[in-house]
Enzyme design. Structure first.
Site, PDB file in Angstrom:
ATOM      1  N   GLY A 129      51.911  46.506  36.833  1.00 41.88           N
ATOM      2  CA  GLY A 129      52.988  45.855  37.558  1.00 41.88           C
ATOM      3  C   GLY A 129      54.086  46.854  37.853  1.00 41.88           C
ATOM      4  O   GLY A 129      54.110  47.952  37.286  1.00 41.88           O
ATOM      5  N   GLY A 130      54.990  46.479  38.716  1.00 37.18           N
ATOM      6  CA  GLY A 130      56.095  47.352  39.077  1.00 37.18           C
ATOM      7  C   GLY A 130      57.095  47.506  37.943  1.00 37.18           C
ATOM      8  O   GLY A 130      57.059  46.793  36.938  1.00 37.18           O
ATOM      9  N   SER A 131      57.992  48.427  38.141  1.00 35.63           N
ATOM     10  CA  SER A 131      59.065  48.670  37.184  1.00 35.63           C
ATOM     11  C   SER A 131      59.865  47.388  36.961  1.00 35.63           C
ATOM     12  O   SER A 131      60.127  46.647  37.906  1.00 35.63           O
ATOM     13  CB  SER A 131      59.979  49.769  37.741  1.00 35.63           C
ATOM     14  OG  SER A 131      61.054  50.009  36.881  1.00 35.63           O
ATOM     15  N   SER A 132      60.215  47.128  35.730  1.00 39.20           N
ATOM     16  CA  SER A 132      61.041  45.978  35.332  1.00 39.20           C
ATOM     17  C   SER A 132      60.371  44.623  35.583  1.00 39.20           C
ATOM     18  O   SER A 132      61.044  43.603  35.654  1.00 39.20           O
ATOM     19  CB  SER A 132      62.412  46.034  36.015  1.00 39.20           C
ATOM     20  OG  SER A 132      63.075  47.235  35.683  1.00 39.20           O
ATOM     21  N   ASP A 163      55.177  55.126  30.404  1.00 46.73           N
ATOM     22  CA  ASP A 163      56.461  55.713  30.000  1.00 46.73           C
ATOM     23  C   ASP A 163      56.294  56.610  28.776  1.00 46.73           C
ATOM     24  O   ASP A 163      57.015  57.605  28.636  1.00 46.73           O
ATOM     25  CB  ASP A 163      57.494  54.620  29.711  1.00 46.73           C
ATOM     26  CG  ASP A 163      57.933  53.880  30.962  1.00 46.73           C
ATOM     27  OD1 ASP A 163      57.769  54.418  32.078  1.00 46.73           O
ATOM     28  OD2 ASP A 163      58.436  52.749  30.833  1.00 46.73           O
TER      29      ASP A 163
END
Length: 185
Positions: free
Chosen positions: A17-20, A44
């Protein structure tokens, strides 16, 4: 290229999924609720393990002021070693939850498929409304503004999942429960 249906015991869960979007929180909820021990790794973690010089070099990984992410050749080499290392850990008996952002879409998925060949993978798409993800991004000190919006849909293009969850209005705990139900008989 649809992901095959998961049959039998799952060796690895990949959250894309995308960031955040909530991947890490879901991964932690899963890790703490599954009846057996699962390790958790995030893209990360790989980036944090790299020398600072790779964050400035074209061959490393660069983050644009607009939220764009550009992985270079040296980053891809280390990423491949990391992916295959995780695959080997799984082959030796570890169960793993991976939290990733498929920046290069289907190519990212294919790199994981190569590293995890022969293993039972549950492919999970973690979706979140770009505006909601952007608000979360602003609340975090470790994100480049714009990443959430630029990645919210692009990381899912061409990817076929065994299951999808949406954190826009669904709690991480509920998303973890939905995933958990998919892997337990």
């Amino acid at each position: 290229m649809f992901q095959k249906e998961v049959k039998g015991m799952v060796d690895v869960i990949i959250l894309n999924g995308g960031s955040s979007s909530g991947k890490t929180t879901i991964a932690k909820c899963l890790q703490n609720s599954l009846p057996t021990s699962w390790l958790r790794f995030s893209i990360d973690d790989l980036i944090d393990a790299m020398p600072d010089a790779m964050m400035e070099a074209d061959s490393g990984i660069t983050f644009g002021d607009d939220g764009s992410v550009s992985p270079g050749t040296e980053f891809r080499t280390l990423e491949s070693a990391w992916m295959h290392g995780i695959g080997e850990m799984i082959r030796r008996g570890a169960r793993v939850i991976i939290d990733d952002v498929f920046i290069s879409g289907v190519d990212s998925c294919n790199r994981w498929k190569a590293a995890l060949e022969g293993l039972q993978v549950l492919w999970v798409g973690v979706f979140c409304d770009p505006i909601v993800a952007s608000v979360r991004e602003r609340e975090r000190a470790d994100r480049v503004a714009g990443m959430a919006v630029s990645q919210a849909t692009s990381v899912h293009v061409g990817i076929h999942y065994n299951i999808k969850v949406d954190t826009t209005k669904t709690s991480p705990e509920e998303c973890a429960r939905i995933i958990w139900q998919k892997i337990t008989p």
